[in-house]
Write an enzyme that holds these catalytic residues in place. Structure first.
Site, PDB file in Angstrom:
ATOM      1  CE  LYS A  70     -14.191  26.035  -6.626  1.00 52.31           C
ATOM      2  NZ  LYS A  70     -12.789  26.102  -7.109  1.00 52.31           N
ATOM      3  CD  GLU A 118      -9.039  12.516   0.053  1.00 56.96           C
ATOM      4  OE1 GLU A 118      -8.176  11.610   0.037  1.00 56.96           O
ATOM      5  OE2 GLU A 118      -8.845  13.649  -0.437  1.00 56.96           O
ATOM      6  CG  MET A 132      -7.075 -14.805   7.209  1.00 56.68           C
ATOM      7  SD  MET A 132      -7.340 -16.105   8.421  1.00 56.68           S
ATOM      8  CE  MET A 132      -8.441 -15.279   9.568  1.00 56.68           C
ATOM      9  CG  PHE A 183      -7.809  19.437 -12.830  1.00 54.73           C
ATOM     10  CD1 PHE A 183      -6.787  18.505 -13.011  1.00 54.73           C
ATOM     11  CD2 PHE A 183      -7.887  20.103 -11.618  1.00 54.73           C
ATOM     12  CE1 PHE A 183      -5.868  18.261 -12.015  1.00 54.73           C
ATOM     13  CE2 PHE A 183      -6.968  19.871 -10.610  1.00 54.73           C
ATOM     14  CZ  PHE A 183      -5.948  18.937 -10.806  1.00 54.73           C
ATOM     15  CD  GLN A 184      -8.254  17.515  -8.376  1.00 54.23           C
ATOM     16  OE1 GLN A 184      -8.934  18.361  -7.806  1.00 54.23           O
ATOM     17  NE2 GLN A 184      -7.149  16.999  -7.855  1.00 54.23           N
TER      18      GLN A 184
HETATM   19  C1  LIG Z   1      -7.643  -4.150   1.589  1.00 50.16           C
HETATM   20  C2  LIG Z   1      -7.432  -5.606   1.692  1.00 50.16           C
HETATM   21  N1  LIG Z   1      -6.482  -6.213   0.946  1.00 50.16           N
HETATM   22  C3  LIG Z   1      -6.263  -7.543   1.054  1.00 50.16           C
HETATM   23  C4  LIG Z   1      -7.002  -8.291   1.908  1.00 50.16           C
HETATM   24  C5  LIG Z   1      -6.767  -9.798   2.006  1.00 50.16           C
HETATM   25  N2  LIG Z   1      -6.318 -10.141   3.359  1.00 50.16           N
HETATM   26  C6  LIG Z   1      -7.149 -10.626   4.298  1.00 50.16           C
HETATM   27  S1  LIG Z   1      -6.403 -10.867   5.768  1.00 50.16           S
HETATM   28  C7  LIG Z   1      -4.911 -10.380   5.145  1.00 50.16           C
HETATM   29  C8  LIG Z   1      -3.700 -10.358   5.999  1.00 50.16           C
HETATM   30  C9  LIG Z   1      -3.777  -9.354   7.072  1.00 50.16           C
HETATM   31  O1  LIG Z   1      -2.503  -9.234   7.650  1.00 50.16           O
HETATM   32  P1  LIG Z   1      -2.308  -8.559   9.045  1.00 50.16           P
HETATM   33  O2  LIG Z   1      -2.981  -7.241   9.079  1.00 50.16           O
HETATM   34  O3  LIG Z   1      -0.871  -8.593   9.389  1.00 50.16           O
HETATM   35  O4  LIG Z   1      -3.158  -9.500   9.999  1.00 50.16           O
HETATM   36  P2  LIG Z   1      -2.857 -10.993  10.492  1.00 50.16           P
HETATM   37  O5  LIG Z   1      -3.697 -11.887   9.664  1.00 50.16           O
HETATM   38  O6  LIG Z   1      -1.412 -11.247  10.330  1.00 50.16           O
HETATM   39  O7  LIG Z   1      -3.289 -10.977  11.916  1.00 50.16           O
HETATM   40  C10 LIG Z   1      -5.033 -10.032   3.801  1.00 50.16           C
HETATM   41  C11 LIG Z   1      -3.929  -9.590   2.947  1.00 50.16           C
HETATM   42  C12 LIG Z   1      -8.008  -7.626   2.651  1.00 50.16           C
HETATM   43  N3  LIG Z   1      -8.815  -8.278   3.482  1.00 50.16           N
HETATM   44  N4  LIG Z   1      -8.184  -6.298   2.549  1.00 50.16           N
END
Ligand SMILES: Cc1ncc(C[n+]2csc(CCOP(=O)(O)OP(=O)(O)O)c2C)c(N)n1
Ligand SMILES: [Mg+2]
Lengths: 169, 604
Positions: free
Chosen positions: B190, B78, B514, B140-141
């Site tokens: 529902k 979803e 990042m 449920f749900q």
């Molecule tokens: C759902 C979610 N969880 C955690 C984060 C924190 N976060 C921001 S950038 C990042 C790393 C992203 O890694 P990747 O997709 O490999 O991209 P890169 O920075 O290596 O290009 C994280 C964990 C986020 N933005 N969104």
């Protein structure tokens, strides 16, 4: 302009389930300082009136107003801070009243033009309505007698004169 | 919240509403179930496609969908449905629609709804709910999805009365797409979808608590025009509001008339041609030197459809310290929320910008000005151009034959070349997102689709699917990360099943890049749980889920890899082995001043 003061807002909302949750959720989410919130039915069956007392500076008030204004269920927000309004609050105060002190409590109640609405051999329930300061003053005096329980409604407000909040600009 | 008194809510108020009463004139030809009403209402709204996932509480709705002729795309989660509806909405400007069942189906939509809310994207989400007699019993749900989504929807509804269903859908679409757009959720028990009633779709919406403003104060616009005439170092700062209001042409016209240099937020990219000499780039944490300096040095900042997010402003006290700020926005609550505003211009940008243009075309103004500000703004334009040419975005090219050290910036530049700059670029979240913002020259509106306000990893792939569904004839290029892609990689199946030719570039740095970058700069290189070890094989993953998979390990092969990807028909994943420890630069540390960027000199 930017000092913290108390503002009173009359918020007219659709009388729908969950509308209070929308309002209170928004206020807490945006970390606005709410002194009191009072809600009840109005002259129109499908409208609920919420009186909000907010502490903050002009900017905060502007934010509260415009954020609330975005809620679909909010019909109208009127600033009731100006002097041209009647503010009231209702308090019910249960105070310890053994026989020997009952008379003096009754005297105080009379001076404040409050009412005794329940009598028991150990306690009285006092009803007091008025501006918050007046209720505070009564409480201050009753404190020495022992306040067992206290319930306050929070402020409600109407503007003076014939114009209702829904028609104000 | 528990301290709040609950009002005595009278039931039956809705039925007394005259608007409904006159609509419900019985007409035997329009008797149908609630589920069929939903389908009819969707058609009446001009909906062409819905993204969803079935389950118990929406079985009646799915039964009605079965032979409805409405296109339904089965995502594999979803979350994918919500993000796809969001991507579709951003790419087309129409309302995106998603459907989920009650309970876990509904909660799986939550991130997608929050994401759409933060970026003001029009989405209508339908959730099934347990039948009315079961409501409030932890059935449920059962989950209180209207309660859960209260702070992340523009509005939401639970329909407890079949008679109100058509009108509720009408209102939901109206609220979602008008004013400042946003997601609206409709929760339908529902039994409501199973009950029969008379259907009549209202033609108009009248909500006394919701009247989106269009026009504002013309005096404010005139004041803005006067400030523009007076200014010697003005900057136009554009954001996502320009996209939403489709006013990019007005922005171009304003620049043609006034010669004001333009900077953009992440959300505003593409609304002004990235290759125009007066475009200075993105502003903020990973903005360009020229854009950040221009904002720091300007004497007039015109914020247009922006919300002055902390990622843009850095330290608020030092943001545009010498400037008057004029803020054009449709949402009065945005005025003064984050920065002090000298002249608020509240109203729909379609109104305010054309009113501004009229003022600017006025003789008095033309008399004291020249096209593109020639003469009056010469000095300022020279200054910003010097910033731009002296400190452009740069990176050091790697050895073309070195393994696994391709420069990510180079890959973005090559994607730009093979797509002639005409791709719909969709991103995930992380370093790759910033590189895509910085190094692709964004020239077209609605063609850079990215999770701005929420920064949602896992957004990219489903959003790219939604964008491709909405713009079938165009190249949709997803720039994703090795971390982000896995957060919704199940949607590769959706892409392959729907034969959507999405190009998916995985910027594989074997890191949550990042996070690693912040750990490098601010946590003494303690790479706590940000290393991905490279154990996932993205080529095999692509193939396993019905997509093409390619791998490019050397810079020399980047172009050929991209050309190969472009030539393939179905969805394709390209695993780019990029330089693992590359950083996004320049950078303004969180809460720092925009004028103090790190790493904006070519040689450090
Ligand atoms: C759902 C979610 N969880 C955690 C984060 C924190 N976060 C921001 S950038 C990042 C790393 C992203 O890694 P990747 O997709 O490999 O991209 P890169 O920075 O290596 O290009 C994280 C964990 C986020 N933005 N969104
Ligand atoms: Mg990575």
């Amino acid at each position: 302009m930017n000092s913290e003061t108390i503002h009173t807002l009359a918020v007219l909302v659709e009388n729908r389930p969950g509308v209070l949750a929308r309002i209170s959720g928004l206020l807490s989410r945006r970390a606005f300082n709410i002194e009191s919130i009072a809600a009840g039915p109005t002259e129109e069956p499908d409208v609920t009136r919420i009186t909000l007392v907010v502490r903050g500076n002009e900017d905060t008030l502007g934010q509260v107003t415009s954020q609330l204004g975005k809620l679909v269920d909010v019909i109208k927000i009127a600033d009731m801070t100006s002097g041209n309004c009647v503010h009231r609050e209702l308090a019910l105060i249960k105070v310890a009243a053994p026989e020997e002190r009952r008379r003096s409590i009754i005297d105080i109640v009379e001076i404040f033009r409050a009412k005794i609405v329940d009598v028991h051999k150990e306690a009285l329930v006092i009803e007091m309505s008025g501006e918050e300061t007046k209720i505070d003053a009564l409480l201050d005096i009753l404190k020495d007698y022992g306040i067992i329980e206290l319930a306050r409604t929070g402020r409600i407000t109407l503007g003076r004169g014939p114009v209702p909040a829904k028609a104000s600009t | 919240m528990s301290a709040v008194p609950e009002v005595n809510v009278r039931s039956g108020v809705e039925e007394r509403d005259p608007a409904t009463v006159c609509q419900e004139v019985p007409n035997p030809s329009t008797r149908m179930t609630g589920a069929q009403m939903v389908i009819e209402a969707l058609k009446a709204e001009g909906v062409e496609v819905v993204f969803g996932y079935p389950g118990g509480a929406v079985l009646p709705l799915y039964d009605a969908l079965y032979d409805s002729g409405l296109r339904h795309i089965l995502t594999r989660h979803e979350a994918g449905a919500a993000h796809a509806a969001d991507g579709y909405a951003r790419a087309t400007g129409r309302v995106g629609v998603c459907i989920a069942t009650s309970g876990p189906g509904a909660t799986n939509l939550v991130t997608g709804i929050a994401n759409a809310y933060m970026d003001s994207v029009p989405v209508v989400a339908f959730t099934g709910q347990v039948a009315l007699p079961l409501l409030g019993r932890d059935s449920f749900q059962e989950v209180d999805i209207t309660g859960i989504t209260l702070p992340i929807t523009k509005h939401n509804f639970i329909v407890k009365d079949l008679q109100r269903l058509p009108r509720t859908i009408k209102e939901a679409f109206y609220i979602a797409r008008t004013g400042r757009p946003g997601p609206v959720l409709i929760d339908i028990p529902k039994d409501i979808t199973q009950t029969e009633g008379y259907y009549r779709y209202p033609k108009e919406v009248s909500l006394r608590g919701y009247r989106p403003i269009f026009e504002g104060s013309i005096e404010a616009v005139e004041q803005a025009a006067e400030e523009i005439v007076r200014a010697r170092r003005p900057v136009l700062f554009i954001g996502g509001g320009v996209t939403i209001s489709n006013t990019w042409n007005s922005i171009r016209e304003i620049v043609e008339l006034t010669g004001i240099p333009v900077v953009s937020s992440l959300m505003g990219l593409g609304n002004f041609p990235g290759d125009d000499p007066l475009f200075l780039g993105m502003v903020g944490m990973h903005g360009t030197y020229a854009a950040n300096m221009a904002v720091s040095e300007c004497d007039l900042l015109l914020g247009i459809g922006v919300r002055f997010d902390d990622r843009v402003t850095g330290k608020i006290d030092e943001f545009a310290p010498n400037a008057k700020i004029i803020h054009f926005d449709i949402d009065p609550a945005e005025i003064g929320k984050n920065v002090r505003v000298d002249v608020p211009v509240v109203g729909d940008l379609r109104w305010s910008l054309s009113a501004l243009l009229e003022c600017l075309k006025d003789d008095d103004f033309v008399a004291c000005d020249h096209r593109r500000g020639r003469g009056r703004l010469d000095e300022w334009q020279e200054t910003v151009t010097r910033w731009k040419t002296e400190r452009p975005l740069t990176y050091r090219q790697s050895d073309p034959d070195a393994e696994c050290s391709i420069k990510p910036q180079y890959v973005i530049e090559e994607i730009y070349r093979v797509t002639d700059g005409n791709a719909v670029v969709v991103t995930d979240v992380g370093q790759h997102q910033m590189w895509a913002a910085q190094y692709y020259t964004h020239k077209r509106p609605r063609s850079f689709i990215t999770s701005g306000g929420l920064g949602t990893m896992g957004y990219g792939l489903p959003a790219a699917i939604g964008a491709q569904v909405g713009r079938p004839g165009e190249v949709v290029f997803l720039v994703s990360g090795d971390g982000s892609l896995l957060m919704n990689c199940q949607e590769l199946v959706t892409a392959s099943e729907q034969r959507l030719p999405v190009k998916i570039a995985v910027f594989n740095n074997m890191y949550l890049g990042m996070v690693r970058q912040w750990q490098e700069f601010f946590f003494g290189k303690r790479y706590s749980h940000s290393c991905l070890n490279g154990s996932a094989d993205y080529v095999k993953l692509a193939e396993a889920l019905g997509c093409n998979g390619l791998r490019v390990t050397k810079a020399r092969d980047v172009r050929a890899g991209l050309e190969r990807a472009m030539s393939l028909n179905g969805p394709v994943v390209i695993d780019f082995r990029i330089c693992p420890e590359e950083n996004v630069l320049p950078m303004v540390p969180a809460g720092g001043s925009l004028a103090k960027m790190m790493g904006c000199f070519p040689e450090g």
